[in-house]
Design a protein around this motif. Sequence first.
Motif, PDB file in Angstrom:
ATOM      1  N   ALA A 203       0.826  -1.204   0.000  1.00  0.00           N
ATOM      2  CA  ALA A 203       0.000   0.000   0.000  1.00  0.00           C
ATOM      3  C   ALA A 203       0.865   1.262   0.000  1.00  0.00           C
ATOM      4  O   ALA A 203       0.543   2.254  -0.668  1.00  0.00           O
ATOM      5  CB  ALA A 203      -0.931  -0.008   1.212  1.00  0.00           C
ATOM      6  N   MET A 204       1.969   1.235   0.755  1.00  0.00           N
ATOM      7  CA  MET A 204       2.889   2.365   0.748  1.00  0.00           C
ATOM      8  C   MET A 204       3.519   2.536  -0.631  1.00  0.00           C
ATOM      9  O   MET A 204       3.740   3.664  -1.099  1.00  0.00           O
ATOM     10  CB  MET A 204       3.969   2.154   1.806  1.00  0.00           C
ATOM     11  CG  MET A 204       3.466   2.154   3.238  1.00  0.00           C
ATOM     12  SD  MET A 204       3.132   3.803   3.877  1.00  0.00           S
ATOM     13  CE  MET A 204       4.795   4.372   4.217  1.00  0.00           C
ATOM     14  N   LEU A 205       3.826   1.420  -1.302  1.00  0.00           N
ATOM     15  CA  LEU A 205       4.389   1.494  -2.642  1.00  0.00           C
ATOM     16  C   LEU A 205       3.369   2.064  -3.630  1.00  0.00           C
ATOM     17  O   LEU A 205       3.732   2.839  -4.530  1.00  0.00           O
ATOM     18  CB  LEU A 205       4.844   0.110  -3.106  1.00  0.00           C
ATOM     19  CG  LEU A 205       5.503   0.043  -4.489  1.00  0.00           C
ATOM     20  CD1 LEU A 205       6.734   0.940  -4.556  1.00  0.00           C
ATOM     21  CD2 LEU A 205       5.863  -1.398  -4.832  1.00  0.00           C
ATOM     22  N   ALA A 206       2.098   1.704  -3.469  1.00  0.00           N
ATOM     23  CA  ALA A 206       1.056   2.272  -4.326  1.00  0.00           C
ATOM     24  C   ALA A 206       1.025   3.792  -4.189  1.00  0.00           C
ATOM     25  O   ALA A 206       0.883   4.524  -5.187  1.00  0.00           O
ATOM     26  CB  ALA A 206      -0.305   1.679  -3.957  1.00  0.00           C
ATOM     27  N   PHE A 207       1.172   4.273  -2.971  1.00  0.00           N
ATOM     28  CA  PHE A 207       1.208   5.716  -2.723  1.00  0.00           C
ATOM     29  C   PHE A 207       2.461   6.338  -3.333  1.00  0.00           C
ATOM     30  O   PHE A 207       2.401   7.377  -4.003  1.00  0.00           O
ATOM     31  CB  PHE A 207       1.162   5.972  -1.220  1.00  0.00           C
ATOM     32  CG  PHE A 207       1.460   7.387  -0.829  1.00  0.00           C
ATOM     33  CD1 PHE A 207       0.538   8.386  -1.064  1.00  0.00           C
ATOM     34  CD2 PHE A 207       2.658   7.717  -0.218  1.00  0.00           C
ATOM     35  CE1 PHE A 207       0.803   9.701  -0.700  1.00  0.00           C
ATOM     36  CE2 PHE A 207       2.934   9.022   0.157  1.00  0.00           C
ATOM     37  CZ  PHE A 207       2.011  10.020  -0.087  1.00  0.00           C
ATOM     38  N   ALA A 208       3.620   5.709  -3.123  1.00  0.00           N
ATOM     39  CA  ALA A 208       4.875   6.260  -3.640  1.00  0.00           C
ATOM     40  C   ALA A 208       4.855   6.338  -5.164  1.00  0.00           C
ATOM     41  O   ALA A 208       5.282   7.337  -5.759  1.00  0.00           O
ATOM     42  CB  ALA A 208       6.056   5.407  -3.172  1.00  0.00           C
ATOM     43  N   LEU A 209       4.348   5.287  -5.827  1.00  0.00           N
ATOM     44  CA  LEU A 209       4.284   5.302  -7.282  1.00  0.00           C
ATOM     45  C   LEU A 209       3.278   6.320  -7.786  1.00  0.00           C
ATOM     46  O   LEU A 209       3.467   6.925  -8.852  1.00  0.00           O
ATOM     47  CB  LEU A 209       3.936   3.906  -7.810  1.00  0.00           C
ATOM     48  CG  LEU A 209       5.051   2.860  -7.718  1.00  0.00           C
ATOM     49  CD1 LEU A 209       4.572   1.528  -8.288  1.00  0.00           C
ATOM     50  CD2 LEU A 209       6.297   3.326  -8.456  1.00  0.00           C
ATOM     51  N   LEU A 210       2.190   6.525  -7.045  1.00  0.00           N
ATOM     52  CA  LEU A 210       1.210   7.548  -7.410  1.00  0.00           C
ATOM     53  C   LEU A 210       1.881   8.921  -7.455  1.00  0.00           C
ATOM     54  O   LEU A 210       1.718   9.684  -8.417  1.00  0.00           O
ATOM     55  CB  LEU A 210       0.065   7.537  -6.396  1.00  0.00           C
ATOM     56  CG  LEU A 210      -1.069   8.538  -6.639  1.00  0.00           C
ATOM     57  CD1 LEU A 210      -2.037   7.986  -7.664  1.00  0.00           C
ATOM     58  CD2 LEU A 210      -1.807   8.832  -5.348  1.00  0.00           C
ATOM     59  N   VAL A 211       2.649   9.243  -6.415  1.00  0.00           N
ATOM     60  CA  VAL A 211       3.317  10.542  -6.364  1.00  0.00           C
ATOM     61  C   VAL A 211       4.435  10.613  -7.398  1.00  0.00           C
ATOM     62  O   VAL A 211       4.641  11.650  -8.045  1.00  0.00           O
ATOM     63  CB  VAL A 211       3.856  10.823  -4.951  1.00  0.00           C
ATOM     64  CG1 VAL A 211       4.545  12.179  -4.902  1.00  0.00           C
ATOM     65  CG2 VAL A 211       2.719  10.779  -3.930  1.00  0.00           C
ATOM     66  N   ALA A 212       5.182   9.510  -7.576  1.00  0.00           N
ATOM     67  CA  ALA A 212       6.244   9.504  -8.576  1.00  0.00           C
ATOM     68  C   ALA A 212       5.678   9.694  -9.980  1.00  0.00           C
ATOM     69  O   ALA A 212       6.232  10.448 -10.798  1.00  0.00           O
ATOM     70  CB  ALA A 212       7.029   8.193  -8.499  1.00  0.00           C
ATOM     71  N   ALA A 213       4.557   9.029 -10.274  1.00  0.00           N
ATOM     72  CA  ALA A 213       3.912   9.198 -11.573  1.00  0.00           C
ATOM     73  C   ALA A 213       3.399  10.619 -11.748  1.00  0.00           C
ATOM     74  O   ALA A 213       3.387  11.155 -12.865  1.00  0.00           O
ATOM     75  CB  ALA A 213       2.763   8.196 -11.717  1.00  0.00           C
ATOM     76  N   TYR A 214       2.995  11.234 -10.642  1.00  0.00           N
ATOM     77  CA  TYR A 214       2.565  12.634 -10.691  1.00  0.00           C
ATOM     78  C   TYR A 214       3.735  13.515 -11.152  1.00  0.00           C
ATOM     79  O   TYR A 214       3.573  14.379 -12.013  1.00  0.00           O
ATOM     80  CB  TYR A 214       2.073  13.063  -9.312  1.00  0.00           C
ATOM     81  CG  TYR A 214       1.548  14.477  -9.246  1.00  0.00           C
ATOM     82  CD1 TYR A 214       0.194  14.742  -9.422  1.00  0.00           C
ATOM     83  CD2 TYR A 214       2.403  15.552  -9.021  1.00  0.00           C
ATOM     84  CE1 TYR A 214      -0.287  16.034  -9.372  1.00  0.00           C
ATOM     85  CE2 TYR A 214       1.929  16.848  -8.969  1.00  0.00           C
ATOM     86  CZ  TYR A 214       0.579  17.086  -9.140  1.00  0.00           C
ATOM     87  OH  TYR A 214       0.115  18.365  -9.095  1.00  0.00           O
TER      88      TYR A 214
END
Length: 384
Positions: free
Chosen positions: A45-56
Motif C-alpha cells: 500500500a505504501m508502494l502504491a502511494f509512492a508510485l502515485l506521487v512519482a507518476a505525478y
Amino acid sequence: MKKGNRGPYILAAGAAAQLLTGIPAAWGVFQKPVMQGYGLSRGQAMLAFALLVAAYGVGCAAGGLLQDQKGPRMAGLWGTALLAGGFLAAALVPPGNAVLFLLVYSLPAGAGGAFLTPAVLACAQKWYQGKKGWATGVAGVAMGLSGAFYTLFVRGVGGRWGIRVCFAALGLVMLVVCGAGAAILQDPPQKNQPKPLPGLNHRQMLRTRQYKLCAAAVALSAPPVLLFSPEIFSIATSRGLPESAAPYTIVLGSAASAVGRLLCPALSDKLGRKRVLYAVYLGLAVGSAWFAFAGGGWVLAAYAWLTFFYSGGAAVQPAFNSDLFGLRYAGVNYGFIALGMSGGSLLSYLGSQALPLGARHWLAGGCAVAGLVCVGFVKPVPES
C-alpha cells in the motif's frame, strides 16, 4: 463575459479540477480500505502511494509538454481521462493482485492529476501575469481541500459500499468535474500579447544550475509530509489521539493546506518568492521537530503546520519558476521541476520502509534544512 476577460472563469474551472487532484495529501484515508479491500500488505500500500506521487512528478513533465504544444484544454482532457480511468479500472482489480493495482491505478491516476496541474497553473498565470502568485494560489487552493473532500467521500461511500464502489464513483465524478473544468481552459488571446512571451525552453532550462537547485528543493520538501501522511491515522492514535478523532488529522491538514496554497503565493507577490520559500523550509524544519514530540491533540496541530508549509511551498514554486525561466514555456518547465516530487516520493517510500518512526523525523528535519540551503543558492537566470 467577453472573451478577453475570461480570467475568473479560468480560475473557477481550474479550482474545480484541482479539487480532485490532491490524492497524495489524502492517502491516509485510502491506506486502510485499500489494504483490506485489495488484500495488500502495508509495504504494498505504501508502494502504491509512492508510485502515485512519482507518476505525478513524471506526468507533470509530459503534461507540460502537451500543454505548451496543444494548449491547456487538450492537456486537461487527457489528464481527466487518465485520472478517471485509473479510478474506474481500480474498481475492477481482483483482491491480492498488487502488481495489477499498481499498473492500472497508481500510474495512470498519478499521471492524470499531473496533466491537469500544469495546464491549470500555467494557464492561470498567463491570464494574471501581474499577480502570478495570487492566481496560482486561487487555482490551487481547491487542491488543498482535496483531503477533506476525500476523507468525507471515502468514509461515506467507501464505508457503506466498499472501496471498489468508492473508486468507481470517484472515477465518474472526475469525468464530469475535471472534464468540464478542462474544457473551459484556454490561453489568453494572442491580440493581448503582440510579442511572444519571453522565456527559456525546457532544454535550455535543464542546463541551468537554477533548475537543478529548484528540482532538488522540491524533492527535499516532500519527506517532512510524505514520510508520515500514508500512516497518519495510526501515528495519531499511537500518540494518544482517540481513534474517532484520527480522521481529523487529514481534515485539519487539508484546511491548512488550502490556506497555505492561497496565502503563501499571494504573500510572495508582495514579499518576494525567495523570502516566502525561506519561511516555508524553516517552517518545515520547525514543524518536523514539533511533530516528532507531539502527542494527543497536538498531533493535529503539528501535522496541520507541516501541510500548511508544504502546500504553501508547492504553490509558490510555479510562480518562482516562471520568474526564473519565463512564462513562454511555463507548463513544461514546471513539469520538469516537478520531477523533483518523484524523487522526494521515492526517498520518502524508502525511508518509511527502512527507518523506524523516530529516525524518519530526523530525516524529515534534515531534508527541510537541505531544501532551505538549495533555495538560498538560487540566483536569477542571466539574460541571454
